[in-house]
Design a protein around this motif. Structure first.
Motif, PDB file in Angstrom:
ATOM      1  N   SER A 186      36.684  39.091  53.887  1.00 28.10           N
ATOM      2  CA  SER A 186      38.073  39.147  53.413  1.00 28.10           C
ATOM      3  C   SER A 186      38.182  39.857  52.071  1.00 28.10           C
ATOM      4  O   SER A 186      39.273  40.236  51.652  1.00 28.10           O
ATOM      5  CB  SER A 186      38.643  37.733  53.292  1.00 28.10           C
ATOM      6  N   SER A 188      38.475  39.178  49.013  1.00 30.37           N
ATOM      7  CA  SER A 188      38.991  38.411  47.876  1.00 30.37           C
ATOM      8  C   SER A 188      39.854  37.279  48.399  1.00 30.37           C
ATOM      9  O   SER A 188      40.196  37.236  49.590  1.00 30.37           O
ATOM     10  CB  SER A 188      39.835  39.312  46.959  1.00 30.37           C
ATOM     11  N   ALA A 189      40.226  36.371  47.497  1.00 33.57           N
ATOM     12  CA  ALA A 189      41.123  35.289  47.898  1.00 33.57           C
ATOM     13  C   ALA A 189      42.450  35.853  48.385  1.00 33.57           C
ATOM     14  O   ALA A 189      43.005  35.399  49.399  1.00 33.57           O
ATOM     15  CB  ALA A 189      41.354  34.345  46.714  1.00 33.57           C
ATOM     16  N   ALA A 190      42.956  36.864  47.691  1.00 34.75           N
ATOM     17  CA  ALA A 190      44.208  37.498  48.101  1.00 34.75           C
ATOM     18  C   ALA A 190      44.046  38.177  49.455  1.00 34.75           C
ATOM     19  O   ALA A 190      44.967  38.176  50.283  1.00 34.75           O
ATOM     20  CB  ALA A 190      44.654  38.501  47.051  1.00 34.75           C
ATOM     21  N   GLY A 191      42.874  38.757  49.676  1.00 37.59           N
ATOM     22  CA  GLY A 191      42.617  39.410  50.953  1.00 37.59           C
ATOM     23  C   GLY A 191      42.578  38.421  52.099  1.00 37.59           C
ATOM     24  O   GLY A 191      43.084  38.695  53.194  1.00 37.59           O
ATOM     25  N   ASP A 193      44.105  35.431  52.191  1.00 37.21           N
ATOM     26  CA  ASP A 193      45.489  34.985  52.417  1.00 37.21           C
ATOM     27  C   ASP A 193      46.316  36.076  53.084  1.00 37.21           C
ATOM     28  O   ASP A 193      47.108  35.810  53.992  1.00 37.21           O
ATOM     29  CB  ASP A 193      46.138  34.596  51.084  1.00 37.21           C
ATOM     30  N   GLY A 194      46.113  37.312  52.624  1.00 32.33           N
ATOM     31  CA  GLY A 194      46.878  38.429  53.173  1.00 32.33           C
ATOM     32  C   GLY A 194      46.589  38.675  54.637  1.00 32.33           C
ATOM     33  O   GLY A 194      47.486  39.068  55.402  1.00 32.33           O
ATOM     34  N   SER A 295      54.102  28.360  45.556  1.00 27.83           N
ATOM     35  CA  SER A 295      53.698  29.765  45.647  1.00 27.83           C
ATOM     36  C   SER A 295      54.899  30.685  45.789  1.00 27.83           C
ATOM     37  O   SER A 295      55.016  31.697  45.095  1.00 27.83           O
ATOM     38  CB  SER A 295      52.740  29.944  46.830  1.00 27.83           C
ATOM     39  N   GLN A 298      56.779  30.818  42.521  1.00 31.41           N
ATOM     40  CA  GLN A 298      55.963  31.076  41.334  1.00 31.41           C
ATOM     41  C   GLN A 298      56.175  29.972  40.289  1.00 31.41           C
ATOM     42  O   GLN A 298      56.329  30.235  39.090  1.00 31.41           O
ATOM     43  CB  GLN A 298      56.274  32.449  40.748  1.00 31.41           C
TER      44      GLN A 298
END
Length: 332
Positions: A186, A188-191, A193-194, A295, A298
């Motif tokens: 993935s 990254s963490a963002a990857g 989740d994305g 989330s 924000q």
């Protein structure tokens, strides 16, 4: 949580405690505000309820699992850690309890911390035969790899995360590569989740590692698949958690125990505040929804705690007396 608030008793011949007396009884309470979302929100919920419902003077202190646990054991500070993932400190926690330094009060996450391989619910609904990971691996066409749609994908954790190792070893153990699948990083963490968000936006299948409670699983309806085998702790510790284990055997993820712990000194003086702490617990579905709101908006921990109290009175009012609930509601 930590309040020596004695319940107000107004019966013939007795005079109830005043709010000032209650505040004096409760005194100062320090709570670890851990550096992940669910724990940070829990600490702020406790602050609001203890201050407004019980008259405590609450101080939030920055925390993390090992430093907070060590400080509570050695210095009796802070008074409480609302969300301690016990698996990380099993042996020293048992010793601290035996030595009368720490008290384990309640399992704040009623479902425990959950890890596993998940698929979107819309895939599970459309294919009710898929109940286990093995079932999913019979259908690589349902979980297309991003770079090669002729292959299925098992999406892994980012490099450096412990779950990257466990997922890779379970992928090897179940021989997913021989069943038309690739193990996809993935990045990254963002990857990570994305990739889930993309699957839901495009209504395409996704199979991979995730955990609960989290904002992603609060926002997207996912189904955890079974590995159809019991958790074997010895094999897990000796191989599944070891990078590049030569011959991993199929295993299941353990459910992590997640507890509220307090110092023994605090437990001895907390009075009926301990009744609140013992009662205060929530399930992963609720936590996930709250974190999804956090989330999307924000929001910080304090705003999210207030949102929870305003939105889920059916949950938190069960933790306190009607009198305390009214005091808290009046301040929201």
């Amino acid at each position: 949580m930590r309040t020596l608030l004695v319940s107000t008793i107004l019966t013939a011949g007795f005079i109830g405690l005043t709010g000032t007396a209650q505040a004096a009884d409760c005194g100062k309470v320090s709570i670890a505000e851990m550096n992940w979302a669910s724990a940070g929100v829990a600490a702020n919920i406790d602050k609001i309820i203890l201050e407004n419902g019980y008259g405590c003077q609450v101080e939030l202190v920055t925390g993390d699992t090992i430093p907070t646990f060590t400080s509570m054991t050695e210095k009796s500070e802070p008074d409480m850690a609302p969300e301690l993932w016990v698996n990380a400190v099993q042996e020293p926690l048992a010793k601290a309890i035996a030595d009368d330094k720490i008290v384990k009060v309640t399992q704040i996450l009623t479902d425990g911390g959950v890890e596993g391989w998940w698929i979107p619910k819309f895939i599970a609904d459309a294919h009710p035969d898929i109940k286990t990971v093995e079932d999913a691996l019979k259908h690589p066409e349902l979980f297309p790899a991003p770079e090669d749609a002729s292959k299925g994908a098992v999406t892994n954790c980012p490099a450096g995360w412990g779950c990257q190792i466990t997922t890779a070893n379970l992928y090897k153990a179940i021989k997913a590569d021989t069943k038309g699948f690739q193990l996809v990083s993935s990045g990254s963490a963002a990857g990570l989740d994305g990739s889930i968000a993309h699957a839901f936006e495009k209504k395409i299948g996704w199979l991979g590692y995730y955990w609960a409670p989290t904002a992603i699983l609060g926002k997207y309806d996912m189904v955890k698949l079974s590995f159809d085998t019991k958790f074997d702790k010895e094999a897990w510790d000796k191989c599944i958690t070891v990078a590049d284990c030569a011959d991993p055997k199929l295993n299941s993820y353990p459910v992590a125990e997640v507890d509220t712990v307090v110092t023994k000194k605090f437990a001895d003086r907390a009075g009926v505040a301990m009744d609140y702490i013992k009662a205060r617990k929530w399930d992963n579905a609720t936590v996930g929804k709250v974190l999804a709101w956090m989330s999307d908006n924000q929001a910080d921990n304090a705003d999210t705690a207030k949102y929870f109290l305003e939105t889920y009175p059916d949950v938190w009012t069960k933790w306190v007396s009607p009198e305390v609930a009214e005091k808290v509601k009046a301040e929201l």
